[in-house]
Design a protein around this motif. Structure first.
Motif, short mmCIF file in Angstrom:
data_model
loop_
_atom_site.label_atom_id
_atom_site.label_comp_id
_atom_site.label_asym_id
_atom_site.label_seq_id
_atom_site.Cartn_x
_atom_site.Cartn_y
_atom_site.Cartn_z
N VAL A 157 0.84 -1.19 0.00
CA VAL A 157 0.00 0.00 0.00
C VAL A 157 0.88 1.25 0.00
O VAL A 157 1.63 1.48 0.96
N ILE A 158 0.81 2.03 -1.06
CA ILE A 158 1.57 3.28 -1.18
C ILE A 158 0.68 4.41 -0.65
O ILE A 158 -0.45 4.59 -1.10
N VAL A 159 1.21 5.18 0.32
CA VAL A 159 0.36 6.16 1.01
C VAL A 159 0.92 7.59 0.97
O VAL A 159 0.43 8.45 1.68
N GLY A 160 1.91 7.84 0.15
CA GLY A 160 2.46 9.19 0.11
C GLY A 160 3.16 9.47 -1.20
O GLY A 160 3.26 8.60 -2.07
N TYR A 161 3.68 10.68 -1.32
CA TYR A 161 4.34 11.09 -2.56
C TYR A 161 5.58 10.23 -2.81
O TYR A 161 6.37 9.96 -1.89
N GLN A 162 5.76 9.83 -4.07
CA GLN A 162 6.90 9.01 -4.47
C GLN A 162 7.72 9.78 -5.52
O GLN A 162 7.24 10.02 -6.62
N ALA A 163 8.92 10.19 -5.15
CA ALA A 163 9.75 10.98 -6.06
C ALA A 163 10.21 10.14 -7.24
O ALA A 163 10.28 8.91 -7.17
N GLY A 171 -5.53 9.56 -0.26
CA GLY A 171 -6.09 10.43 0.77
C GLY A 171 -5.24 10.57 2.01
O GLY A 171 -5.57 11.33 2.91
N LEU A 172 -4.12 9.85 2.09
CA LEU A 172 -3.26 9.91 3.26
C LEU A 172 -2.02 10.78 3.04
O LEU A 172 -1.16 10.86 3.90
N SER A 173 -1.95 11.44 1.91
CA SER A 173 -0.79 12.30 1.66
C SER A 173 -0.75 13.45 2.66
O SER A 173 -1.78 14.02 3.02
N ALA A 174 0.45 13.79 3.12
CA ALA A 174 0.62 14.92 4.03
C ALA A 174 0.80 16.23 3.28
O ALA A 174 0.89 17.29 3.89
N HIS A 175 0.90 16.17 1.95
CA HIS A 175 1.06 17.37 1.13
C HIS A 175 -0.29 17.90 0.65
O HIS A 175 -1.15 17.14 0.23
N GLY A 176 -0.45 19.20 0.70
CA GLY A 176 -1.61 19.81 0.09
C GLY A 176 -1.60 19.61 -1.42
O GLY A 176 -0.53 19.49 -2.03
N ASP A 177 -2.79 19.56 -2.03
CA ASP A 177 -2.87 19.41 -3.48
C ASP A 177 -2.93 20.79 -4.14
O ASP A 177 -2.70 21.82 -3.50
N GLN A 178 -3.22 20.81 -5.44
CA GLN A 178 -3.24 22.07 -6.17
C GLN A 178 -4.18 23.08 -5.53
O GLN A 178 -3.82 24.26 -5.36
#
Length: 452
Positions: A353-359, A392-399
């Motif tokens: 399960v991927i739950v955050g931004y992946q560079a 929905g679990l990203s800690a970064h705000g979207d656009q």
């Protein structure tokens, strides 16, 4: 006044922005590691284009590795000034740097033992001993309280969400107000409060991680429930690579809620990130920074098996019962999650399960893009596991969050510099901001120097 973009320009990671005042004072905003593909990671070994000994101050926005992870190199190469940050950021940065150094030492040792590195001998970027030397340079600053770096230069921290202790920074220098967003959190974060918007700014340095993306209007709790139940029914293991700071705690909270509500089965729920476990103590010590009460923190922790030593990790890895494992690192660039994936990525009953931004260039990004095999410690493993993303679990705000962060400005800034993003995110965010507000946006290049 001059600004030079030493990192996070044209890319997401390696945040380093150098400000040089009219009288020659040098201030480095953040000092992070580059993460991702080989080329980006190679930048970490390059000397700065200015001598670290000529930098007077470092001002940290928060304690993530791509914002603080190059500090041991900076100190080792001659920096002897002050590093300003909030209280939680000091605690988290210290943990992050210790963990980073330990992982690098272990990986260098493993590479030398198994001979899979082209470097002979392979060396860590920095050692635990060098990471230890950073701590005395930290100076803790209260939030919403202007502080003077030196005569004529004032800075103020204001709440950014994202992770515990994260703040944006307003820097008053040479009669101008420079605002650095740091990483901006979300208005509806599970654990943290909404970010505070700036009111005045002559120049803004705005993160753009999700500048071209809007988070789906989904229910991450329900998605976690479905994923856990489906994997349990297949007799498999759920592996959640996670950032140790804030993300681990957010996932724990949601799983705890699901378990209390009887929506997921009885089985082992494991936290295998020593740093993530230590961050839980920082949460209980800093209640004003987040929504959780002390009783909720302790109740949540009681549900999970906390693994701190590697012998317990090995035992958990070879326990083939269905289970849920949350382990660092979040982009699968290192840490204990690699040991789990060595065993479980080849099994079709596994769910990752991927739950955050992946560079770009990270294993996490490759898995999201459907890579059929991944390389771990010099060996290739076929990807048979099911890979899903819960956005929905990203800690970064979207656009929308990034654009709305600018909505309370009472004056028109001269420029907005878009940093900490990738090409598509810069381009789209620039167009949206210029259309909505009429503010001029500049997309700087790495190492570019601009006079303000």
């Amino acid at each position: 006044m001059k600004v030079q973009f030493l990192g996070a320009a044209g890319t997401v990671t390696g945040s380093k922005t150098l400000i040089e005042s009219d009288n020659g004072t040098r201030i480095l905003v953040d000092c992070g590691l580059f993460q991702g593909g080989k080329l980006l990671r190679s930048f970490n070994w390059n000397p700065l284009s200015v001598l670290p000994s000529t930098i007077d101050y470092v001002v940290l926005t928060h304690g993530h590795l791509d914002h603080c992870g190059w500090l041991p190199r900076l100190v080792n190469e001659g920096f002897d000034g002050k590093i300003f940050c909030t209280g939680p950021t000091k605690s988290i940065s210290n943990l992050i740097l210790q963990d980073s150094a330990k992982i690098q030492e272990e990986e260098a040792e493993k590479a030398n033992k198994e001979h899979y590195s082209k470097h002979d001998p392979a060396e860590p970027l920095y050692t635990v001993e060098q990471a230890d030397k950073v701590l005395p340079y930290f100076k803790v600053i209260a939030i919403d309280t202007p502080f003077e770096l030196e005569e004529g230069i004032t800075a103020t921290y204001f709440y950014a969400g994202h992770i515990l202790g994260a703040c944006s920074i307003a820097l008053e220098i040479d009669g101008r107000r420079l605002v650095f967003s740091g990483d901006i959190g979300r208005d509806n974060d599970v654990l943290l409060y909404p970010p505070v918007h700036p009111k005045q700014a002559d120049y803004i340095f705005l993160e753009s991680t999700y500048g071209n993306k809007k988070h789906p209007d989904n229910d991450p709790k329900a998605e976690l429930e479905a994923c856990i139940n489906e994997t349990y029914e297949r007799g498999g293991t759920v592996v959640i690579p996670s950032f140790a700071v804030e993300r681990v705690q957010s996932i724990m909270y949601l799983i705890w809620q699901l378990k209390k509500e009887g929506r997921i089965p009885d089985m082992p729920y494991i936290i295998d990130t020593p740093m993530g476990i230590k961050v839980l103590d920082i949460f209980t010590d800093n209640e004003k920074w987040h929504k959780l009460k002390w009783e909720e923190c302790t109740g949540m922790c009681a549900m999970f098996t906390m693994i701190s030593n590697y012998e317990e990790t090995i035992e958990a890895i070879y326990d083939d019962r269905p289970k849920v494992v949350i382990a660092a690192s979040g982009m699968i660039t290192g840490g204990r999650v690699l040991s789990y994936l060595e065993r479980y990525i080849v099994r079709p009953e596994t769910t990752v399960v991927i739950v955050g931004y992946q560079a770009e260039g990270t294993r996490g990004r490759k898995l999201l893009e459907g890579e059929k095999e991944i390389k771990i410690y010099g060996r290739y493993y076929p990807v048979e596991a099911k890979v899903i993303e819960i956005e929905g679990l990203s800690a970064h705000g979207d656009q929308d969050d990034l654009v709305n962060w600018l909505s309370d400005l009472e004056n028109k800034p001269k420029n907005i510099f878009l940093v900490h993003g990738e090409a598509d995110s810069f381009t789209e965010l620039k167009a949206v901001i210029e259309t909505r507000y009429g503010y001029e946006c500049i997309i700087p290049e790495l190492e570019q120097s601009i006079e303000l």
